[in-house]
Motif scaffolding. Sequence first.
Motif, PDB file in Angstrom:
ATOM      1  N   ILE A 235       0.830  -1.201   0.000  1.00 23.84           N
ATOM      2  CA  ILE A 235       0.000   0.000   0.000  1.00 23.84           C
ATOM      3  C   ILE A 235       0.866   1.253   0.000  1.00 23.84           C
ATOM      4  N   ARG A 236       1.869   1.279   0.886  1.00 18.88           N
ATOM      5  CA  ARG A 236       2.730   2.452   0.988  1.00 18.88           C
ATOM      6  C   ARG A 236       3.451   2.726  -0.332  1.00 18.88           C
ATOM      7  N   THR A 237       4.016   1.673  -0.914  1.00 17.10           N
ATOM      8  CA  THR A 237       4.738   1.842  -2.179  1.00 17.10           C
ATOM      9  C   THR A 237       3.819   2.351  -3.281  1.00 17.10           C
ATOM     10  N   HIS A 238       2.644   1.763  -3.384  1.00 17.72           N
ATOM     11  CA  HIS A 238       1.713   2.157  -4.442  1.00 17.72           C
ATOM     12  C   HIS A 238       1.256   3.605  -4.275  1.00 17.72           C
ATOM     13  N   VAL A 280      -6.045  13.391   0.431  1.00 21.87           N
ATOM     14  CA  VAL A 280      -6.825  12.368   1.133  1.00 21.87           C
ATOM     15  C   VAL A 280      -7.804  11.702   0.182  1.00 21.87           C
ATOM     16  N   ARG A 281      -8.488  12.503  -0.607  1.00 21.39           N
ATOM     17  CA  ARG A 281      -9.450  11.937  -1.563  1.00 21.39           C
ATOM     18  C   ARG A 281      -8.755  11.042  -2.582  1.00 21.39           C
ATOM     19  N   ALA A 282      -7.596  11.477  -3.070  1.00 27.21           N
ATOM     20  CA  ALA A 282      -6.853  10.673  -4.047  1.00 27.21           C
ATOM     21  C   ALA A 282      -6.381   9.362  -3.429  1.00 27.21           C
ATOM     22  N   VAL A 283      -5.982   9.403  -2.162  1.00 30.00           N
ATOM     23  CA  VAL A 283      -5.555   8.182  -1.461  1.00 30.00           C
ATOM     24  C   VAL A 283      -6.729   7.215  -1.323  1.00 30.00           C
ATOM     25  N   GLU A 284      -7.908   7.746  -0.977  1.00 26.58           N
ATOM     26  CA  GLU A 284      -9.096   6.895  -0.847  1.00 26.58           C
ATOM     27  C   GLU A 284      -9.422   6.200  -2.165  1.00 26.58           C
ATOM     28  N   GLU A 289      -9.504   1.414  -5.701  1.00 28.78           N
ATOM     29  CA  GLU A 289      -9.277   0.868  -7.042  1.00 28.78           C
ATOM     30  C   GLU A 289      -8.196  -0.207  -7.070  1.00 28.78           C
ATOM     31  N   LYS A 290      -7.117  -0.020  -6.332  1.00 28.19           N
ATOM     32  CA  LYS A 290      -5.999  -0.957  -6.376  1.00 28.19           C
ATOM     33  C   LYS A 290      -6.163  -2.109  -5.388  1.00 28.19           C
ATOM     34  N   PHE A 291      -6.676  -1.811  -4.172  1.00 25.50           N
ATOM     35  CA  PHE A 291      -6.688  -2.814  -3.111  1.00 25.50           C
ATOM     36  C   PHE A 291      -8.098  -3.200  -2.653  1.00 25.50           C
ATOM     37  N   SER A 292      -9.137  -2.650  -3.298  1.00 28.44           N
ATOM     38  CA  SER A 292     -10.536  -2.931  -2.947  1.00 28.44           C
ATOM     39  C   SER A 292     -10.827  -2.609  -1.484  1.00 28.44           C
ATOM     40  N   ILE A 293     -10.203  -1.549  -0.981  1.00 27.79           N
ATOM     41  CA  ILE A 293     -10.449  -1.081   0.383  1.00 27.79           C
ATOM     42  C   ILE A 293     -11.428   0.087   0.289  1.00 27.79           C
ATOM     43  N   GLY A 294     -12.693  -0.179   0.574  1.00 29.76           N
ATOM     44  CA  GLY A 294     -13.717   0.846   0.452  1.00 29.76           C
ATOM     45  C   GLY A 294     -14.017   1.556   1.755  1.00 29.76           C
ATOM     46  N   HIS A 295     -13.365   1.136   2.821  1.00 29.97           N
ATOM     47  CA  HIS A 295     -13.633   1.717   4.141  1.00 29.97           C
ATOM     48  C   HIS A 295     -12.282   2.059   4.764  1.00 29.97           C
ATOM     49  N   SER A 296     -11.849   3.315   4.623  1.00 31.05           N
ATOM     50  CA  SER A 296     -10.539   3.726   5.121  1.00 31.05           C
ATOM     51  C   SER A 296     -10.668   4.926   6.057  1.00 31.05           C
TER      52      SER A 296
END
Length: 331
Positions: A235-238, A280-284, A289-296
């Motif tokens: 996640i950090r690298t991406h 923040v919005r771009a990170v969300e 999109e990349k990791f299917s994490i919809g709740h951050s």
Amino acid sequence: MSSHSHHDDHDHHDHHDHSHVPKVNQANQKKVLLSFVLIFTFMIVELVGGLYAGSLALIADAGHMLTDAFALALAWAAFYFGQRQPNNRLTFGYIRFEVLASLFNAMTLFLIAFFIIYEAWQRLTTPANVMPWPMFIVACAGLFINLLVLWIMTRGETENVNIKGVILHVMGDLLGSFAAIIAAVVIGLTGWAPIDPILSVVVALLILRGAWKLIRKTSHILLEGAPDEAAPTLIRTHLLEHVSGLSDVSHIHVWQISTGFTLATLHIRAVEDAQAKQVVRAVEVALQEKFSIGHSTIAIDWADEPSTPNCLLSDVVAHGDSSGTAHPHSH
């Protein structure tokens, strides 16, 4: 000291679904209920046939089908309760019930496999008379029922751990039916009765292998481990490579509530404080999109505040280790 607010104005919730109630479980409920009726009905037929023919392979498979029926009933209950709304005591609702059901199913697979091995040893030391052709007929019928149930269960969603657990049960039954057919043919043609318990042990070992994989997967979720495809280092690298205006990412925690429901908390630092909201919005978006994490939950480290060095995963990220215990922030 870093800010722990979750992007105070919360405007970014507009394009994220934070519903905690699964939407795909109606189809799963229907196919699980239909499979339960088929499995439970034939389990009775196979048990009667196994007792009549004197076949351990059939009796063992009937016992396995009994655990299958129970597993299917438990799976249905998991989907039913999993759709209940969250409340003050269970803020994510009951969706983790399906993980508990999956773990219980895996444990029953272990029990039935050890039972088959024990009974096979008894049969090898004290051979029993087997009627091969009634055994063959019942085993063929069992093969058909198991293939039908497997077809039903593999339609639509199959990544759910509860569905995977049920499919493993059915695959074990399918192998049991194959073993019973082969044993019936060998006994019918050669009279060699030990083939019945020997093939039963082979099936039991295959069941144990599948059960171990399922226990590992469900235990990882219950221990709040990060999914392999969404490790903190990845996640950090991406994020640092693909989100413009992002200076640093730290304190990353990732875990699953249930299959397909991944959460993350992290700190970000923007190149310029004025860009923080957009970053923040771009990170969300990148997490979704990349990791299917919809709740951050994303905390902002402002330029005039030093990074906190004591976070649990600060050393993890620095050393490239994706392990660690989830420590979610308040949402």
